[in-house]
Scaffold this active site. Structure first.
Site, short mmCIF file in Angstrom:
data_model
loop_
_atom_site.label_atom_id
_atom_site.label_comp_id
_atom_site.label_asym_id
_atom_site.label_seq_id
_atom_site.Cartn_x
_atom_site.Cartn_y
_atom_site.Cartn_z
N SER A 118 -5.02 -0.23 -2.65
CA SER A 118 -5.55 1.02 -2.13
C SER A 118 -6.67 0.68 -1.16
O SER A 118 -7.49 -0.19 -1.45
CB SER A 118 -6.05 1.90 -3.26
OG SER A 118 -6.43 3.15 -2.73
N GLU A 119 -6.71 1.38 -0.02
CA GLU A 119 -7.59 0.94 1.07
C GLU A 119 -9.08 1.09 0.78
O GLU A 119 -9.90 0.54 1.50
CB GLU A 119 -7.21 1.62 2.39
CG GLU A 119 -7.25 3.12 2.40
CD GLU A 119 -5.88 3.75 2.12
OE1 GLU A 119 -5.15 3.21 1.25
OE2 GLU A 119 -5.56 4.78 2.74
N ASN A 120 -9.45 1.84 -0.26
CA ASN A 120 -10.87 1.90 -0.60
C ASN A 120 -11.34 0.63 -1.30
O ASN A 120 -12.53 0.48 -1.56
CB ASN A 120 -11.20 3.15 -1.43
CG ASN A 120 -10.36 3.27 -2.68
OD1 ASN A 120 -9.22 2.82 -2.71
ND2 ASN A 120 -10.91 3.85 -3.72
N SER A 165 -10.48 -5.14 2.80
CA SER A 165 -9.31 -4.29 2.62
C SER A 165 -8.51 -4.15 3.91
O SER A 165 -7.29 -4.25 3.92
CB SER A 165 -9.78 -2.91 2.14
OG SER A 165 -8.69 -2.06 1.94
N ASN A 169 0.85 -1.18 0.00
CA ASN A 169 0.00 0.00 0.00
C ASN A 169 0.89 1.24 0.00
O ASN A 169 1.90 1.28 0.71
CB ASN A 169 -0.90 0.00 1.24
CG ASN A 169 -1.84 1.20 1.26
OD1 ASN A 169 -1.41 2.34 1.39
ND2 ASN A 169 -3.13 0.94 1.13
#
Lengths: 225, 265
Positions: A46-48, A95, A25
């Site tokens: 990506s954390e979304n 996630s 990330n």
């Protein structure tokens, strides 16, 4: 005045820590630049809720590709992403399981790092009352390896590598490696070890710009590109 | 069978003052149509729980872009992981600061992961969870801590929304939802955690038209389905227009800032 590394070069050096098959990330700021220098086969998350994303549309390519852009595919910083083979979408629960369980490397920007591996990563927002913690605490805590990229000193010339943090803490004792415009420093159980220094600089000069004591590794060398 | 399909106004007609409302605010997958309807519904004293509280520049708002602050006059508490202002001229930022200072607005800062785990705890009907995130940081202040198997944890209470506003690409008439791309984000978790979930979608199809393997949010989690009208201010086309405008605005501001910096050097 000797040259310090540019943000692009810091990103290039940090990206070399990953090998094909690794998942990673990238935080906002310098880390985002790492994507361009990753070995093929490194999956960027990506954390979304996206893993394995490729090129990001910039201003020009967005204008040129308005018909092609998938408006439902963005990274955490709202940049539009191209579809690439092998990418996957998931919800934020999946996630953050990925993020916390040591399956991802994290490359994050830094405001301060201490000799114990504590880090101040998130800033307070312009509103002053609400923070910009975002995913930084989760990413720092759960990383397989936490790499902090930043300039060695603040704009005012104050060292950002210090004995004790003076800024709001994002994580304690989690930083593994610091890559700056002057050096590559490993955080060990017994303090900070200087592994590499920027071309043209000496270990002593790097120490002078550092607010904590550096142990000079036996195999210390100039950063190579 | 009771029909779940209705308008936003009908779906929100029974929301009470003081409700805890959760929604995903992260690019695609933000329930803009429902947020607008909630802002016009007259309910007050809301607690707003969202992953991001991004404030848009005044110029963009005047052109119809909305942000989480559209609910600000009706909000008494915000639970948020990331807050930011798109440009210095977002008038809501001054309003937030003023209201916090005068004590009419409370802000609870969490991390994205903490927000999700607390919603998940609610979805699983847990009384709370012990979480390792935030140990040694400002987030542990005033919280119960416990060491389990040598690891230090912070007790986190569940967040149970009275109302979950969800955004998805497509629903069938029963309320099964499919998402596309990063639209998914926090939407499936919010749908599971909320006592009452309303989904806004761009298309409604008949049962059987969605691939059962592709359904992410099963109908049991969805109470109402709202079809976004094609002439709505937040139709797909309008959202893309607004997004492009917003990106161009941001890039222009960045270029201006860079030019100003260069000029001073």
């Amino acid at each position: 005045m000797k040259e310090k590394l540019t943000e692009e070069l810091i990103a290039m050096r940090a990206a070399r820590e990953l090998v094909p098959g690794d998942c990673c990330n990238l935080g906002i700021g310098i880390p985002l630049n790492c994507a361009a220098y990753m070995s093929e086969g490194v999956l960027v998350q990506s954390e979304n809720g996206v893993l394995g994303y490729g090129p990001v549309y910039d201003r020009e390519s967005l204008d040129e590709n308005v018909e092609r852009v998938d408006w439902n595919v963005v990274d955490a910083g709202m940049r539009y992403l191209e579809h690439v083979p092998g990418m996957s979408f998931f919800d934020m629960l999946t996630s953050f399981v990925m993020i916390r369980s040591g399956r991802l490397f994290s490359i994050l920007g830094g405001l301060q790092v201490s000799e114990k591996g504590d880090a101040a990563i998130h800033s307070m927002s312009e509103v002053d009352i609400a923070s910009k913690i975002g995913g930084s605490m989760d990413l720092a805590w759960g990383a397989k390896r936490l790499i902090v990229t930043m300039t060695h000193c603040s704009k005012d010339g104050d060292p950002k590598i210090v004995r004790e943090l003076t800024m709001p803490v994002t994580t304690r004792k989690r930083v593994d490696l610091i890559v700056t415009d002057l050096a590559v420093i490993e955080v060990t159980g017994s303090g900070l070890a200087l592994k590499e220094f920027a071309p043209g600089w000496t270990p002593e000069e790097v120490q002078q710009q550092t607010g904590a004591t550096l142990t000079i590794a036996n195999d210390v060398r100039e950063i190579e590109f | 069978m009771r029909d779940k399909i209705c308008t936003a106004v009908e779906a929100l007609s029974e929301v009470k003052d003081g409700a805890l409302v959760a929604f995903n605010f992260w690019g695609p997958g933000t329930p803009l149509h429902l947020m607008k309807a909630l802002s016009e519904s007259g309910v007050k004293d809301l607690t707003v729980c969202t992953n991001n509280y991004t404030l848009r520049a005044n110029e963009l708002r005047e052109q119809g872009a909305i942000d989480a602050a559209i609910l600000l006059p009706q909000t008494r508490k915000i639970i948020v992981a990331f807050s930011g202002i798109q440009a210095e001229d977002a008038s809501a930022s001054g309003e937030i600061t003023r209201r916090v200072q005068e004590g009419t607005l409370e802000i609870e800062n969490v991390s994205h992961g903490i927000l999700i785990e607390r919603l998940h705890a609610a979805a699983m009907c847990l009384g709370g969870i012990y979480s390792p995130i935030g140990i040694g940081t400002g987030l542990e202040e005033g919280k119960e801590k416990r060491i389990i198997n040598g690891v230090e944890y912070i007790f986190q209470e569940p967040i149970t929304p009275d109302l979950g506003l969800v955004s998805a690409t497509k629903a069938d008439r029963l309320g099964n939802l499919v998402y596309h791309g990063t639209e998914r984000a926090a939407n499936p978790i919010i749908a599971m955690a909320a006592k009452y979930t309303v989904a806004e979608v761009f298309e409604i199809v008949e049962p059987g038209e969605l691939d059962p393997d592709a359904i992410v949010t099963p109908a049991a989690f969805v109470d109402r389905i709202v079809l976004i009208p094609s002439d709505d201010a937040y139709s797909k086309e309008k959202r893309i227009e607004q997004t492009l405008r917003s990106i161009k605005y941001r890039l222009q501001k960045m270029a201006e800032a860079e030019a100003a910096q260069g000029g001073n050097a």
